[in-house]
Write a protein that holds these residues in place. Structure first.
Motif, short mmCIF file in Angstrom:
data_model
loop_
_atom_site.label_atom_id
_atom_site.label_comp_id
_atom_site.label_asym_id
_atom_site.label_seq_id
_atom_site.Cartn_x
_atom_site.Cartn_y
_atom_site.Cartn_z
N ASP A 1 99.26 14.53 4.03
CA ASP A 1 99.48 15.97 3.86
C ASP A 1 99.16 16.39 2.44
O ASP A 1 99.66 15.81 1.47
CB ASP A 1 100.93 16.31 4.19
N GLY A 2 98.33 17.40 2.30
CA GLY A 2 98.00 17.93 1.00
C GLY A 2 96.95 17.16 0.24
O GLY A 2 96.58 17.56 -0.86
N PHE A 3 96.47 16.09 0.80
CA PHE A 3 95.45 15.28 0.11
C PHE A 3 94.07 15.75 0.50
O PHE A 3 93.77 15.95 1.68
CB PHE A 3 95.62 13.81 0.46
N ASP A 4 93.21 15.94 -0.49
CA ASP A 4 91.83 16.36 -0.23
C ASP A 4 91.02 15.15 0.22
O ASP A 4 90.83 14.21 -0.54
CB ASP A 4 91.24 16.94 -1.51
N PRO A 5 90.52 15.15 1.46
CA PRO A 5 89.81 13.98 1.98
C PRO A 5 88.37 13.84 1.52
O PRO A 5 87.72 12.84 1.79
CB PRO A 5 89.86 14.20 3.50
N ARG A 6 87.88 14.84 0.80
CA ARG A 6 86.49 14.77 0.37
C ARG A 6 86.30 13.68 -0.68
O ARG A 6 87.20 13.41 -1.48
CB ARG A 6 86.03 16.12 -0.18
N PRO A 7 85.13 13.06 -0.72
CA PRO A 7 84.88 12.03 -1.73
C PRO A 7 84.70 12.64 -3.11
O PRO A 7 84.59 13.85 -3.28
CB PRO A 7 83.58 11.37 -1.25
N VAL A 8 84.66 11.77 -4.11
CA VAL A 8 84.34 12.16 -5.48
C VAL A 8 82.86 11.87 -5.71
O VAL A 8 82.34 10.83 -5.28
CB VAL A 8 85.19 11.36 -6.48
N LEU A 9 82.17 12.78 -6.38
CA LEU A 9 80.77 12.57 -6.73
C LEU A 9 80.69 11.76 -8.02
O LEU A 9 81.19 12.18 -9.06
CB LEU A 9 80.06 13.91 -6.91
N ILE B 1 82.53 12.64 -11.52
CA ILE B 1 82.77 11.68 -12.59
C ILE B 1 81.45 11.07 -13.02
O ILE B 1 80.68 10.56 -12.21
CB ILE B 1 83.72 10.55 -12.14
N SER B 2 81.17 11.13 -14.32
CA SER B 2 80.01 10.44 -14.89
C SER B 2 80.46 9.01 -15.20
O SER B 2 81.44 8.79 -15.92
CB SER B 2 79.57 11.15 -16.17
N PHE B 3 79.70 8.03 -14.69
CA PHE B 3 80.15 6.63 -14.70
C PHE B 3 78.98 5.72 -15.00
O PHE B 3 77.94 5.79 -14.35
CB PHE B 3 80.73 6.30 -13.32
N GLY B 4 79.12 4.87 -16.03
CA GLY B 4 78.04 3.94 -16.33
C GLY B 4 78.13 3.41 -17.75
O GLY B 4 79.19 3.46 -18.38
N VAL B 5 77.02 2.90 -18.25
CA VAL B 5 76.98 2.38 -19.61
C VAL B 5 76.53 3.48 -20.56
O VAL B 5 76.06 4.54 -20.14
CB VAL B 5 76.04 1.16 -19.70
N ALA B 6 76.68 3.21 -21.85
CA ALA B 6 76.31 4.19 -22.86
C ALA B 6 75.91 3.46 -24.14
O ALA B 6 76.23 2.28 -24.33
CB ALA B 6 77.49 5.13 -23.15
N GLY B 7 75.22 4.18 -25.00
CA GLY B 7 74.92 3.66 -26.32
C GLY B 7 76.06 3.97 -27.27
O GLY B 7 76.65 5.05 -27.22
N GLY B 8 76.38 3.02 -28.13
CA GLY B 8 77.46 3.25 -29.08
C GLY B 8 77.02 4.10 -30.25
O GLY B 8 75.92 3.93 -30.78
N LEU B 9 77.86 5.03 -30.66
CA LEU B 9 77.63 5.84 -31.85
C LEU B 9 78.66 5.53 -32.94
O LEU B 9 78.35 5.56 -34.12
CB LEU B 9 77.68 7.33 -31.52
N CYS B 10 79.87 5.24 -32.53
CA CYS B 10 80.92 4.88 -33.47
C CYS B 10 80.78 3.40 -33.82
O CYS B 10 80.79 2.55 -32.92
CB CYS B 10 82.29 5.16 -32.86
N PRO B 11 80.65 3.04 -35.10
CA PRO B 11 80.43 1.65 -35.49
C PRO B 11 81.55 0.70 -35.10
O PRO B 11 81.34 -0.52 -35.03
CB PRO B 11 80.32 1.74 -37.03
N SER B 12 82.75 1.22 -34.81
CA SER B 12 83.87 0.35 -34.46
C SER B 12 83.83 -0.12 -33.01
O SER B 12 84.60 -1.01 -32.63
CB SER B 12 85.19 1.06 -34.73
N LEU B 13 82.95 0.46 -32.20
CA LEU B 13 82.89 0.10 -30.78
C LEU B 13 81.85 -1.00 -30.55
O LEU B 13 80.74 -0.94 -31.08
CB LEU B 13 82.55 1.32 -29.93
N GLU B 14 82.23 -1.98 -29.73
CA GLU B 14 81.35 -3.10 -29.39
C GLU B 14 80.94 -3.02 -27.93
O GLU B 14 81.52 -2.25 -27.15
CB GLU B 14 82.07 -4.42 -29.66
N SER B 15 79.95 -3.81 -27.55
CA SER B 15 79.53 -3.83 -26.15
C SER B 15 80.71 -4.27 -25.29
O SER B 15 81.43 -5.21 -25.63
CB SER B 15 78.34 -4.77 -25.96
#
Length: 244
Positions: free
Chosen positions: A13-21, A66-80
């Motif tokens: 009840d009350g739940f949207d059954p449509r998928p997420v893109l 939802i955008s989902f995947g890999v990305a290039g790092g811009l902040c030097p503190s982030l690693e693969s």
């Protein structure tokens, strides 16, 4: 490319059954995301193709983007392998807020075995940002911690359609590492790697082998991390409208 369209049949009840893109750039990302409750679009790292795919997609058939995947790092503190849950997306002209559609268990890292997870901004671009200097300049200009070629398009689509939006991206190539030209040119239209181009490029310039191997290791690490995030895509109902 459209993979894994499905509807969650366990709706109460009350739940949207449509998928997420789920919007992805590479076929590997699309395969990770595909499954029940998801409709997946893959752009093959082509912004124009992504816009064409979304132009013909009926937004009434999904309950969020939802955008989902890999990305290039811009902040030097982030690693693969580090995970970025977007607070906002910028493209140089517009800025969109991003909802956190994922559980706090993921945000604090416990859902990924302690993997580093940050809330931060994403930059959207039309072409791959390859060099350290280019990444540093984009970081300084936008304040974003990572960059990809799909999130700004997905956010704009969600805003126009009145749909909630969120983005989760895993760092592949860090800010401190340039992306080899071979890696950029060897992506096929379907998102797979053209091994002939890779071999040909190495034959012309064997010195790029080390950089290519490092890039491959970074990418595989990012995909492993992305697989660990997949279970959280449907983990909450806290998607919010993507407001410019």
């Amino acid at each position: 490319m459209n993979l894994g369209a499905a509807t969650d049949i366990s709706a109460g009840d009350g739940f949207d059954p449509r998928p997420v893109l789920i919007v992805t750039g590479l076929v590997q990302e699309a395969r990770i995301a595909a499954g029940p409750g998801m409709t997946v679009i893959c752009s093959s790292s082509n912004p124009r193709q992504l816009r064409t795919l979304l132009a013909s997609f009926d937004p009434a058939t999904v309950r969020g983007v939802i955008s989902f995947g890999v990305a290039g790092g811009l902040c030097p503190s982030l690693e693969s392998g580090d995970v970025v849950v977007a607070t906002d997306v910028v493209d140089g002209v517009s800025r969109w807020e991003a909802g956190l559609a994922l559980s706090e268990e993921l945000i604090d890292g416990s859902g990924l075995g302690g993997q580093k997870v940050v809330r931060a901004g994403l930059a959207g671009v039309e072409q791959v940002v390859v060099g350290q200097a280019g990444k540093a300049a984009l970081h300084a200009e936008t304040g974003a911690s990572a960059v990809d070629m799909e999130s700004h398009i997905a956010a704009a689509y969600a805003t126009k359609a009145g749909l909630p939006f969120a983005a989760l991206r895993v760092i592949s190539d860090p800010a401190t590492r340039a992306l080899p030209a071979i890696a950029r040119s060897a992506i096929k239209p379907n998102g797979n790697i053209d091994l002939k181009k890779v071999i040909g490029g190495l034959a012309r310039n064997p010195l790029t082998l080390r950089a290519l191997v490092s890039t491959g290791m970074d990418f595989n690490r990012a995909l492993r991390s992305l697989r660990g995030c997949r279970g959280f895509l449907l983990g909450g109902g806290s998607l919010v409208p993507a407001d410019i």
